[in-house]
Design an enzyme around this catalytic site. Structure first.
Site, mmCIF file in Angstrom:
data_model
loop_
_atom_site.group_PDB
_atom_site.id
_atom_site.type_symbol
_atom_site.label_atom_id
_atom_site.label_comp_id
_atom_site.label_asym_id
_atom_site.label_seq_id
_atom_site.Cartn_x
_atom_site.Cartn_y
_atom_site.Cartn_z
ATOM 1 C CD GLU A 101 1.067 -4.414 9.966
ATOM 2 O OE1 GLU A 101 0.170 -4.071 10.761
ATOM 3 O OE2 GLU A 101 0.930 -4.365 8.726
ATOM 4 C CG ASP A 103 -5.278 -2.210 15.010
ATOM 5 O OD1 ASP A 103 -4.159 -1.749 15.337
ATOM 6 O OD2 ASP A 103 -6.125 -1.553 14.376
ATOM 7 C CG ASP A 126 -0.730 1.571 14.853
ATOM 8 O OD1 ASP A 126 -1.611 1.259 14.038
ATOM 9 O OD2 ASP A 126 -0.857 1.422 16.080
ATOM 10 C CD GLN A 154 -0.910 -0.852 3.654
ATOM 11 O OE1 GLN A 154 -2.143 -0.860 3.670
ATOM 12 N NE2 GLN A 154 -0.197 -1.474 4.590
ATOM 13 C CE1 TYR A 196 -9.280 5.867 12.011
ATOM 14 C CE2 TYR A 196 -10.564 4.623 13.595
ATOM 15 C CZ TYR A 196 -9.352 4.926 12.999
ATOM 16 O OH TYR A 196 -8.213 4.278 13.419
HETATM 17 N N1 LIG Z 1 -4.198 0.759 14.069
HETATM 18 C C1 LIG Z 1 -4.780 1.937 13.556
HETATM 19 C C2 LIG Z 1 -6.217 1.784 13.190
HETATM 20 C C3 LIG Z 1 -6.475 0.816 12.097
HETATM 21 N N2 LIG Z 1 -7.885 0.591 11.950
HETATM 22 C C4 LIG Z 1 -8.670 1.609 11.306
HETATM 23 C C5 LIG Z 1 -10.115 1.220 11.268
HETATM 24 C C6 LIG Z 1 -10.997 2.126 10.461
HETATM 25 C C7 LIG Z 1 -10.443 2.438 9.128
HETATM 26 N N3 LIG Z 1 -11.283 3.270 8.329
HETATM 27 C C8 LIG Z 1 -9.022 2.865 9.152
HETATM 28 C C9 LIG Z 1 -8.127 1.950 9.963
#
Ligand SMILES: NCCCN[C@H]1CC[C@H](N)CC1
Length: 292
Positions: free
Chosen positions: A109, A159, A89, A34, A228
């Protein structure tokens, strides 16, 4: 005039965009999976973007990382063996390591660049990798779980990014079957589960799959994450057959976590009231997602 960053222009959020003022682009590369972008924003601190989708910002990551970790872990007595799928992360690791009962944390990961970028630009999250209980596996979680011993984990936290890219297969039934096999009886799963405003079909599919596979309880919870899409994110919590798990009234209250270890920063979002409130659902969602 600084550049404006527009995101969510992808099929998951057709017709919707969210713009965050960019002060400075700090990193922009393509990994094997990505495009990875980091920029300094005006009011959200540094922002991590994968393929044009905001993953986290320094200002509001606490809501997501704390809830996705403590909703499951505070629902069972002395969690010991944990698996984090995704989470490169390090933020979820930071939260899981607050639990003193935890002895072993596996993390799988797929994209090493996410880990390296977090270590360089998000030390407040990458601190999670420093815990001696953490065992990092860089690779595909589907493969990792295939070779996982049965019933190894007390809790698994998925996650993931959105199912439009490397995380596509993490919402499919076979993957949930491997998750259930990897959990002990009465073990718990917490899965990122999108937005109640935008993705009720996806949530319904996930809940239906989980109802079939997890013979304990299945719940939906949610939290406010302003950066988000639609400003909220959901979580599906499931438990396998075995000792019953009451997700809504946590048996392992957060108070034991406060000051868990000196170098941990204080909790910024999660507490027992937010835990309980997270399971309160609007009428439309209960109807649309048969969560009655
Ligand atoms: N570990 C960071 C968050 C990863 N999850 C998110 C969930 C919602 C999504 N639109 C973007 C990543």
């Amino acid at each position: 005039k600084s550049e404006k960053a527009v995101y969510f222009n992808n099929p998951m959020w057709a017709g919707e965009a969210h713009s965050i003022k960019v002060e400075k682009i700090l990193y922009k590369e393509k990994s094997d999976y990505q495009e990875v972008l980091v920029f300094e924003s005006l009011i959200y601190g540094k922002v991590l973007v994968l393929d044009g989708i905001v993953q986290l910002t320094e200002k509001d990551e606490c809501a997501y990382q704390e809830m996705i970790a403590h909703l499951p872990l505070c629902s069972i007595q002395s969690p010991k063996n944990i698996l984090v799928v995704g989470g490169g992360d390090g933020g979820v690791l930071r939260e899981v390591s607050r639990h003193k009962s935890v002895e072993h944390i596996d993390i799988c990961e797929i994209d090493k660049m996410v880990i390296d970028v977090s270590r360089r630009f998000f030390p407040e999250l990458a601190v999670g990798f420093e815990d001696s209980r953490v065992h990092l596996h860089v690779g595909d979680a589907v493969e990792f779980l295939r070779s996982s011993p049965e019933g190894k984990y007390d809790a698994i936290i998925v996650d993931s990014s959105d199912p439009v890219g490397p995380a596509q297969e993490l919402v499919e039934k076979p993957f949930f079957e491997t998750l259930a096999k990897a959990l002990r009886p009465g073990g718990v799963l917490c899965n990122m589960a999108e937005s109640m405003w935008l993705h009720t079909h996806l949530i319904q599919d996930m809940i239906s799959i989980c109802r079939e596979i997890f013979k304990g309880s299945v719940h939906y919870a949610w939290a406010s994450v302003p950066t988000y899409p639609s400003g909220v994110i959901g979580f599906v919590l499931c438990s396998t057959a075995g000792p019953p798990v009451d997700f809504v009234n946590p048996t392992n209250p957060i108070e034991k976590l406060e000051g868990a270890s000196e170098h941990k920063r204080e909790l910024r979002f999660y507490n027992s009231e937010m835990h309980k409130a997270a399971f309160a659902l609007p009428a439309f969602l209960k109807r649309e997602v048969s969560l009655l």
